[in-house]
Design a protein around this motif. Structure first.
Motif, PDB file in Angstrom:
ATOM      1  N   TYR A  82       4.106   8.340   3.814  1.00 40.37           N
ATOM      2  CA  TYR A  82       3.116   7.269   3.677  1.00 40.37           C
ATOM      3  C   TYR A  82       3.705   5.938   4.119  1.00 40.37           C
ATOM      4  O   TYR A  82       4.929   5.770   4.226  1.00 40.37           O
ATOM      5  CB  TYR A  82       2.572   7.180   2.248  1.00 40.37           C
ATOM      6  N   TYR A 103      -2.027  -0.398   6.105  1.00 40.66           N
ATOM      7  CA  TYR A 103      -2.202   0.885   5.416  1.00 40.66           C
ATOM      8  C   TYR A 103      -1.084   1.173   4.418  1.00 40.66           C
ATOM      9  O   TYR A 103      -0.793   2.334   4.128  1.00 40.66           O
ATOM     10  CB  TYR A 103      -2.312   2.006   6.458  1.00 40.66           C
ATOM     11  N   ASN A 128      -0.961   4.248   2.006  1.00 39.76           N
ATOM     12  CA  ASN A 128      -1.807   5.327   2.528  1.00 39.76           C
ATOM     13  C   ASN A 128      -0.954   6.469   3.065  1.00 39.76           C
ATOM     14  O   ASN A 128      -0.024   6.259   3.836  1.00 39.76           O
ATOM     15  CB  ASN A 128      -2.717   4.818   3.649  1.00 39.76           C
ATOM     16  N   THR A 139      -4.800  10.503   5.726  1.00 36.04           N
ATOM     17  CA  THR A 139      -5.885   9.853   4.975  1.00 36.04           C
ATOM     18  C   THR A 139      -6.406   8.584   5.641  1.00 36.04           C
ATOM     19  O   THR A 139      -7.272   7.916   5.092  1.00 36.04           O
ATOM     20  CB  THR A 139      -5.418   9.490   3.555  1.00 36.04           C
ATOM     21  N   ILE A 140      -5.884   8.267   6.821  1.00 37.68           N
ATOM     22  CA  ILE A 140      -6.225   6.999   7.470  1.00 37.68           C
ATOM     23  C   ILE A 140      -7.305   7.179   8.521  1.00 37.68           C
ATOM     24  O   ILE A 140      -8.218   6.358   8.650  1.00 37.68           O
ATOM     25  CB  ILE A 140      -4.952   6.367   8.090  1.00 37.68           C
TER      26      ILE A 140
END
Length: 386
Positions: free
Chosen positions: A180, A186, A189, A193-194
Motif C-alpha cells: 500500500y 492514495y 490505499n 483498491t485504487i
C-alpha cells in the motif's frame, strides 16, 4: 549436509490453521463452490484491503476475465497493458475478443506512466467522449496496470491519465496483496483498491495461497456482485435454472476458501519475514532492485540485475538453488507479435539482466546467506564478469 540442501524459489508457508479449517470443510461436506468459508474469505479480504465488495473466483486469470467483462470492455476494443508481465495479465483480453496495446516499464518494472500519457496524447484521438487509436481505428477502453513483484505502479499519475482520457483502470494486483501507499493522494490505499477494479491471486507461489484461486475487489460493490454472478454460470434463478446470458464456472471452492482464511491470518507475518530477508540480502552485499520508497511493499519477489543472467541461473542451479529469469516480453511471443507495442525500450534491458532469487516466507537467514554468498562468488568469477 545442510549446505547442500535444495533452496526453492518461492513455495507456500503452511504452518497455520490450514489443516484445521480444511478438515472442518470436509467434515461438514461443504467442499465445492458453496459453503460458509467462501463468504468469510470474501469478507475478510474486503475488510483487510478496506473495500466494500469482493468476489472469490477460481484464479487470478479468471478474475481479470470477469473484471474486463464487468467493466464493459467489448470485442474489438483495445486495452493498454505492460509487456513486462506474466502472460495471464494479457490473455483475458483475448478471451473477450479485444486486443492488447503493449507499454514499456519504468525502473520499478511497472508500467511507464509517462509513455502511457504520450501514447494517449499522440497516438489517440477523441470521437465524442470515446478514445480511439489513430493507427487501428479501434476504441481504447481500459488500462490493465500490473503491480510487479510487490512494487506499486504510479497510480496517482495513471488514474489522472485514465480520467483525462476516459479509460477504465483494472489493477492486476496478483503479486501485491498487502502492498500500500505510505504518502500522496492514495496514502493508505492498498494495491487493487485504487482503480475501478482489482484482482488478487492465490496461486501456490503467491504471498498467501489457496492452491489455486483469486479474488476480485472494487470500491463499487455492484461490480463485485456482477463478477460473482458471472462466475456462477450467470444463474438468474437457482431453483429453475434460468440463465439469460453466458456465464462461467469460475467460483472458488469452499475448500480453497478455508485454506485461504488460514493463510490470511498469517499474511502480515509473512510480509515481515519477506521484508527482513530482502534487507538481509542487501546487507550481505547483494544489490537487489529496490521497492519504491513511498510504499509499504509486501516484498513478494526479489529481483537481482546481473551481466550474465543465464550463467547465474545455471550456477545457482548447480548449487541446488532455484532461480528464474523475468518473463519474456509478451509482445515478442507468438500469439501477440502482430500487436502494437509503444516505444518499448527499458523492458528489453530488464528482461536481459534480471534474475529472481529465493524469496519464500519460510526462507531462513542461513538460506539467505548461502544464496548471497553464491551470487557474490559468481559475480567475482570470470563467468560473472562477462
Amino acid at each position: 549436509m545442510c549446505r547442500n540442501k535444495f533452496i526453492p524459489l518461492s513455495v507456500p508457508n503452511l504452518k497455520g490453521n490450514e489443516l484445521a479449517y480444511v478438515t472442518e470443510a470436509v467434515k461438514t461436506e461443504w467442499v465445492s463452490t458453496a459453503g460458509p468459508f467462501i463468504a468469510d474469505f470474501e469478507h475478510q479480504i474486503a475488510e483487510y484491503v478496506k473495500v466494500p465488495g469482493a468476489a472469490a473466483c477460481q484464479s487470478g486469470t479468471a478474475g481479470l476475465h470477469l473484471s474486463l467483462m464487468a467493466l464493459g470492455v467489448k470485442a474489438g476494443d483495445e486495452v493498454i497493458v505492460p509487456t513486462l508481465t506474466f502472460i495471464a495479465a494479457v490473455n483475458p483480453i483475448r478471451y473477450i475478443g479485444a486486443e492488447p496495446i503493449f507499454m514499456d516499464c519504468d525502473d520499478s518494472l511497472t508500467m511507464d506512466a509517462g509513455k502511457l500519457k504520450k501514447f494517449c496524447e499522440n497516438e489517440c484521438e477523441f470521437r465524442g467522449e470515446t478514445l480511439f487509436n489513430k493507427k487501428t481505428g479501434k476504441r481504447v477502453s481500459a488500462v490493465i496496470v500490473v503491480h510487479i513483484f510487490g512494487n506499486l505502479a504510479d497510480m496517482e499519475q495513471i488514474i489522472s491519465i485514465a480520467e483525462m482520457y476516459h479509460l477504465k483502470v483494472l489493477e492486476d494486483a496478483t503479486e501485491a496483496l498487502g502492498s500500500y501507499y505510505l504518502e500522496g493522494t492514495y496514502s493508505g490505499n492498498y494495491a487493487g483498491t485504487i482503480g475501478t477494479m482489482g484482482v488478487y491471486s492465490f496461486n501456490g507461489n503467491k504471498i498467501i495461497t489457496t492452491g489455486g484461486g483469486g479474488m476480485i475487489v472494487s470500491q463499487n460493490p455492484d461490480l463485485a456482485e456482477r463478477c460473482r454472478f458471472l462466475s456462477t454460470q450467470a444463474k438468474k434463478d437457482s431453483l429453475y435454472f434460468v440463465h439469460e446470458e453466458v456465464g462461467f464456472n469460475y467460483r472458488m471452492t469452499n475448500l480453497q476458501a478455508a485454506f485461504g482464511l488460514a493463510q490470511l491470518e498469517q499474511l502480515e507475518d509473512f510480509i515481515k519475514v519477506k521484508q527482513k530477508n530482502y534487507e538481509r540480502y542487501i546487507c550481505q552485499g547483494v544489490a537487489l532492485l529496490p521497492f519504491k520508497e513511498n510504499i509499504r511493499s509486501n516484498a513478494w519477489f526479489y529481483s537481482y540485475a546481473t551481466k550474465n543472467r543465464d550463467g547465474l541461473i545455471r550456477f545457482l542451479d548447480k548449487h541446488q538453488v532455484q532461480s528464474r529469469p523475468v518473463w519474456q516480453l509478451i509482445h515478442t511471443l507468438k500469439p501477440y507479435r502482430g500487436c502494437q507495442a509503444y516505444q518499448v525500450e527499458k523492458a528489453y534491458q530488464y528482461y536481459e539482466c534480471i534474475v529472481n532469487l529465493p524469496c519464500s516466507s519460510n526462507l531462513s537467514e542461513t538460506d539467505v546467506d548461502r544464496v548471497a554468498e553464491l551470487v557474490k562468488k559468481f559475480e567475482k568469477s570470470d563467468i560473472g564478469c562477462l
